[in-house]
Scaffold this motif. Structure first.
Motif, PDB file in Angstrom:
ATOM      1  N   ARG A   1       4.288  22.017 -16.912  1.00  0.00           N
ATOM      2  CA  ARG A   1       3.808  20.691 -17.297  1.00  0.00           C
ATOM      3  C   ARG A   1       4.352  19.643 -16.336  1.00  0.00           C
TER       4      ARG A   1
ATOM      5  N   TRP B   1       4.280  15.027 -15.592  1.00  0.00           N
ATOM      6  CA  TRP B   1       3.832  13.666 -15.913  1.00  0.00           C
ATOM      7  C   TRP B   1       3.092  13.110 -14.697  1.00  0.00           C
TER       8      TRP B   1
ATOM      9  N   THR C   1       0.858   9.732 -13.159  1.00  0.00           N
ATOM     10  CA  THR C   1       0.492   8.328 -13.304  1.00  0.00           C
ATOM     11  C   THR C   1      -0.765   8.058 -12.477  1.00  0.00           C
TER      12      THR C   1
ATOM     13  N   SER D   1      -5.241  17.467 -18.494  1.00  0.00           N
ATOM     14  CA  SER D   1      -4.540  16.534 -19.374  1.00  0.00           C
ATOM     15  C   SER D   1      -4.471  17.081 -20.795  1.00  0.00           C
TER      16      SER D   1
ATOM     17  N   VAL E   1       3.906   6.450 -22.996  1.00  0.00           N
ATOM     18  CA  VAL E   1       4.976   6.938 -22.127  1.00  0.00           C
ATOM     19  C   VAL E   1       5.040   6.056 -20.892  1.00  0.00           C
TER      20      VAL E   1
ATOM     21  N   LEU F   1       7.205   5.577 -17.129  1.00  0.00           N
ATOM     22  CA  LEU F   1       8.031   6.296 -16.171  1.00  0.00           C
ATOM     23  C   LEU F   1       8.844   5.279 -15.385  1.00  0.00           C
TER      24      LEU F   1
ATOM     25  N   ALA G   1      11.078   9.715 -17.523  1.00  0.00           N
ATOM     26  CA  ALA G   1       9.988   9.391 -18.449  1.00  0.00           C
ATOM     27  C   ALA G   1      10.556   9.105 -19.832  1.00  0.00           C
TER      28      ALA G   1
ATOM     29  N   ARG H   1       9.318   7.776 -23.985  1.00  0.00           N
ATOM     30  CA  ARG H   1       8.237   7.457 -24.923  1.00  0.00           C
ATOM     31  C   ARG H   1       8.687   6.284 -25.781  1.00  0.00           C
TER      32      ARG H   1
ATOM     33  N   VAL I   1       0.483   6.791 -17.908  1.00  0.00           N
ATOM     34  CA  VAL I   1       1.118   8.095 -17.732  1.00  0.00           C
ATOM     35  C   VAL I   1       0.443   9.103 -18.657  1.00  0.00           C
TER      36      VAL I   1
ATOM     37  N   LEU J   1       0.333  13.378 -19.696  1.00  0.00           N
ATOM     38  CA  LEU J   1       0.971  14.687 -19.608  1.00  0.00           C
ATOM     39  C   LEU J   1      -0.088  15.737 -19.287  1.00  0.00           C
TER      40      LEU J   1
ATOM     41  N   ALA K   1       9.628  11.921 -25.006  1.00  0.00           N
ATOM     42  CA  ALA K   1       9.111  12.453 -23.752  1.00  0.00           C
ATOM     43  C   ALA K   1       9.868  13.710 -23.343  1.00  0.00           C
TER      44      ALA K   1
ATOM     45  N   ASN L   1       2.354  12.511  -9.245  1.00  0.00           N
ATOM     46  CA  ASN L   1       3.327  12.972 -10.221  1.00  0.00           C
ATOM     47  C   ASN L   1       4.709  12.653  -9.680  1.00  0.00           C
TER      48      ASN L   1
END
Length: 853
Positions: A263, A265, A267, A320, A369, A371, A393, A395, A461, A463, A512, A622
């Motif tokens: 996985r 993150w 943007t 996503s 989220v 960053l 990151a 949340r 952002v 995931l 996050a 990322n």
């Protein structure tokens, strides 16, 4: 407001103190202590509060509150008057001379009803008893000041406590768990010795060191052979197909895994005014938005033809996991430091303030989220010198829209959970942009000479996880009778983590950090089946042992090449597919460590709409590397681990059983069970030593009771208890070597015998995790630790009438502990020494220093 920033300037104080600012604030506070005798008042009960400007005469005791304290928390305000308005006769007229001071209108005198303890208190201004907002005309950050009643108490140490950071993370040795024979063990041991003792290079078989290595390799080889023999007896060692090994492991209650996808993150930045673009998450029918890694130069948004080219070039595909609506103003969010300069978000921060110019952040909401990242070097100002490890990151758990009335700026207060606490210090000031270099930052940034922030926050952002969706693959026809094991045409089949509820890939309410953390037992294959005619859906499971006869569930059994065969039920454990219909498979391909791509690797996305998206998207990136990708568990690992799975204790009968299963909880250091007859039934009392000395409160007791419930014996009640902490009283005489400052040596001794983690990674001698149930405190260990401190010549611990030394339990007479050389503990007792002057009942330690400078 609390300590949010660690700043190196006092710019806000200067702004408030400036004439015409329209605001007033607290300059400093003094506790009247030694000088109180001359005025004829009680010591430490009178506070002098100085303000930048003249005070209004309407301030009373209702406008002042005192907060804080450890032992004495209820410190009330008896009266509060401006210095020149103290009523005549108060304290016998002691204030008449002071009221003649030229700055008497800038002082507020506060009388308290008690003197407080040794901890830090805070004096704050408020409008009234029911309204905690500062009075009109007073600046909010400067309407509160911290102080201590004991500021004039004698002390030989610096008043500013040192900042203690977390211990440096340790590095575990690299262990190859696939080593199985004598030669491999011998090579592994020699390689390890080459790392820890590079000066030893002997390899002659006659050398004693080599002989010892071969003895240990022989013992390891013997143990390995025993494990292989036991597995062979259980038929696990003879299995060669991955499916067979998985089923043998299931019989031993061992959940063999097939790896997991990664996985990351990501943007997305869009051009000005391009609001409303939505990155779709997955549904039952459609996958999420597709993101791709960089292969060759090309557009940021790909169409169908460009997607095919990128896939042929080996681009890794991510999709996503949730919906995100993109806002162009969320591409770069700047921090607000309330007019201060040289400010940083400290390590462990869970809140910050963002600028909300022109209401740009009105779409910011809880659950999104952000960053946080350092985009420029705080020293050189160059983008290429920024530290890529300073990216994190978070949340959002709270979003508050407010303003800075002093600077007339709209701001947003944001907070996030403790799990997402900042793991490093993040600098927030602005630097001057230098002239570009040959490897400079390129266009698009601020011009040279302009000022730009060191760190910013990024919105938009999303995931994403590794894997590409394959739609509607038609499987083999279902036979009327017999086994049905269709095989998927492509691989490797994606194995995706799940939230704790098992139904979603990510919990939007979790932090996050939790979104990047899951157990391998929760990983499921990313495959969905649908009957072509009836449109009934089939869902994946790890096993059909818990499936009912009408459950439309399927197990994907992956082979060594990554392709999977599908196993269905038999109308007893799971339903069998109807022979009159055809199954359509939708699944994802892409798994393992191939998805652990580095930061700035994901730079493109696919969108079939094409035009509008291609013009609107400025950048896809990322900032953090993708993590979590794991390779399928090898057959050798299963053969080693599976035979031991069933040996784990799964029930608790005796007191030792309850203690053993309680220690499996991640927050329990040690536990002791006590079985008692409570009148009508037996009750098992589990006394718990919690890690870090944290309290065994109601919340933890409930969580641990739930954890132990599946082990509990029927008919027995269960109760969780806290340990009996035994405070210690220790006083030693220390002789300091010539040339050493006695105060410095004493400070080092107090640090060594503290109850916290030390800056060098060690633990203090009386750290809560250093002692547990029934563990005695040995005097010899204390003396040895003290003698190891630089500057200590010798230590005297003898208890005699002419000496102040003590080695006993706090508040109790000596029981001959010094003579025996230890303080014994009972079965449920744990030694404790916090050395907190506000709570001496939690243990007290002192050193009588002699000699030195």
């Amino acid at each position: 407001m609390g300590e949010r920033y660690v700043c190196k300037s006092e710019r806000r104080r200067q702004l408030v103190a400036a004439p015409g600012s329209g605001f007033n604030g607290i300059d400093y506070l003094e506790v009247l202590d030694a000088e109180a005798t001359a005025l004829g008042v009680e010591r430490q009960k009178t506070l002098w509060v100085h303000f930048f400007k003249e005070l209004p005469g309407a301030l009373t005791a209702d406008n002042v509150t005192i907060e804080g304290g450890v032992r004495l928390k209820e410190v009330g305000v008896v009266w509060a008057h401006r210095l020149d308005q103290i009523p005549a006769g108060t304290d016998g007229g002691a204030w008449s001379a002071e009221q003649a001071r030229p700055d008497a209108r800038e002082w507020l005198v506060v009388r308290t009803d008690s003197v407080g303890d040794f901890s830090t208190y805070a004096l704050a201004l408020r409008r009234s008893l029911a309204d905690t907002v500062p009075p009109d005309g007073f600046d909010a950050p400067l309407s509160r000041v911290e102080f201590t009643f004991k500021v004039e108490c004698p002390s030989e140490f610096d008043c500013a406590p040192p900042r203690v950071g977390p211990p440096p993370p340790g590095e575990d040795p690299q262990i190859d768990y696939l080593t199985r024979d004598f030669s491999s063990f011998r090579r592994l041991l020699l390689d390890r010795l080459s790392q820890v003792s590079p000066q030893w290079q002997e390899r002659n078989a006659a050398d004693l060191g080599v002989a010892l290595v071969e003895v240990m390799a022989y013992a390891a080889d013997s143990l390995s052979y025993y494990q292989d023999a036991a597995a062979t007896e259980a038929y696990l060692g003879t299995a060669r197909r991955r499916t067979s090994v998985r089923r043998h492991a299931r019989l031993l209650d061992y959940p063999m895994h097939d790896g997991c996808n990664a996985r990351a993150w990501v943007t997305v930045e869009v051009m000005e005014g391009a609001d409303g673009f939505e990155l779709k998450g997955p549904t039952e029918k459609t996958p999420g938005t597709m993101f791709l890694t960089t292969t060759t130069a090309g557009p940021r948004v790909l169409d169908d033809a460009q997607l095919a080219v990128a896939l042929s070039e080996g681009a890794e595909v991510f999709e996503s996991l949730h919906d995100v609506r993109v806002h162009w103003k969320h591409g770069e969010l700047r921090f607000h430091t309330w007019g201060e300069d040289k400010c940083c978000l400290p390590e462990g921060a869970t809140a910050a303030t963002l600028l909300n110019t022109d209401d740009a952040l009105k779409k910011l909401a809880v659950g999104q989220v952000l960053l946080l990242e350092e985009v420029r070097s705080a020293t050189t100002g160059r983008v290429e010198d920024a530290d890529p490890s300073r990216r994190h990151a978070v949340r959002l758990t709270k979003v508050t829209f407010t303003e800075d009335p002093l600077l007339k700026q709209q701001v947003v207060e944001i907070e996030w959970g403790s799990e997402d606490a900042l793991p490093f210090e993040l600098c927030l000031w602005e630097v001057e942009v230098p002239a570009p270099t040959l490897t400079g930052e390129g266009g698009g940034g601020p011009a040279p000479g302009k000022r730009a922030p060191v760190s910013v926050a990024r919105g938009n952002v999303v995931l994403v996880d590794h894997g590409r969706t394959v739609h509607g693959e038609k499987l083999l026809a279902v036979p009327a009778e017999g086994r049905y094991r269709p095989r998927l045409a492509r691989g490797p089949l994606t194995q995706a983590g799940r939230a704790p509820d098992g139904r979603r890939a990510v919990d939007p309410r979790a932090s996050a950090a939790a979104a990047m953390r899951w157990d391998m037992e929760d990983v499921l294959p990313a495959v969905w089946l649908e009957e072509e005619q009836s449109r009934r859906a089939w869902t994946p499971r790890r096993t059909l042992l818990n499936s009912g006869r009408f459950s439309r569930e399927v197990v994907a059994e992956v082979e060594e090449d990554g392709r999977a065969r599908l196993r269905f039920g038999d109308n007893v454990l799971g339903e069998r597919p109807p022979a009159a219909d055809t199954l359509l498979a939708t699944y994802r391909i892409g798994n393992g460590t191939a998805g652990n791509v580095g930061a700035e690797s994901i730079s493109r996305l696919y969108h079939p709409a094409g035009g509008d998206w291609r013009n609107a998207v400025l950048r896809v990136r990322n900032p953090l590397p993708a993590t979590g990708g794991a390779e399928p568990e090898s057959l050798a690992q299963v053969r080693i681990n599976a035979p031991q799975a069933f040996r784990v204790q799964q029930r608790a009968v005796t007191e030792a059983d309850y203690a053993e299963v309680a220690r499996r909880h991640p927050e329990v250091q040690h536990a002791v069970g006590s079985l008692r007859w409570t009148g009508s039934w037996h009750t098992m009392f589990v006394t718990v030593d919690r890690k870090g000395g944290r309290p065994v409160d109601a919340a933890f007791s409930g969580a641990l009771t739930t954890f132990l419930e599946r082990f509990r014996l029927a008919g027995y009640d269960l109760r969780i208890e806290a340990p009996l902490f035994v405070p210690l009283d220790i006083v030693m005489t220390v002789c300091v070597q010539p040339g050493f400052l006695a105060s410095n040596v004493k400070a080092a001794l107090l640090e060594v015998f503290s109850n916290r983690d030390l800056p060098d990674g060690r633990r203090g001698f009386f750290h809560p995790d250093q002692f547990t149930f029934g563990q005695p405190v040995y005097l010899s260990r204390i003396v040895a630790a003290a003698m190891a401190v630089p500057g200590v010549a010798w230590v005297d611990t003898e208890e005699a009438a002419s000496k102040p030394n003590r080695f006993r339990r706090w508040g109790q007479v000596s029981r001959g502990e010094w003579t025996e050389g230890l303080i014994t503990m009972e079965r449920l007792e744990i030694a404790r020494l916090d050395n907190d002057p506000s709570q001496p009942e939690n243990g007290k330690l002192d050193f009588q220093m002699q000699g030195g400078l």
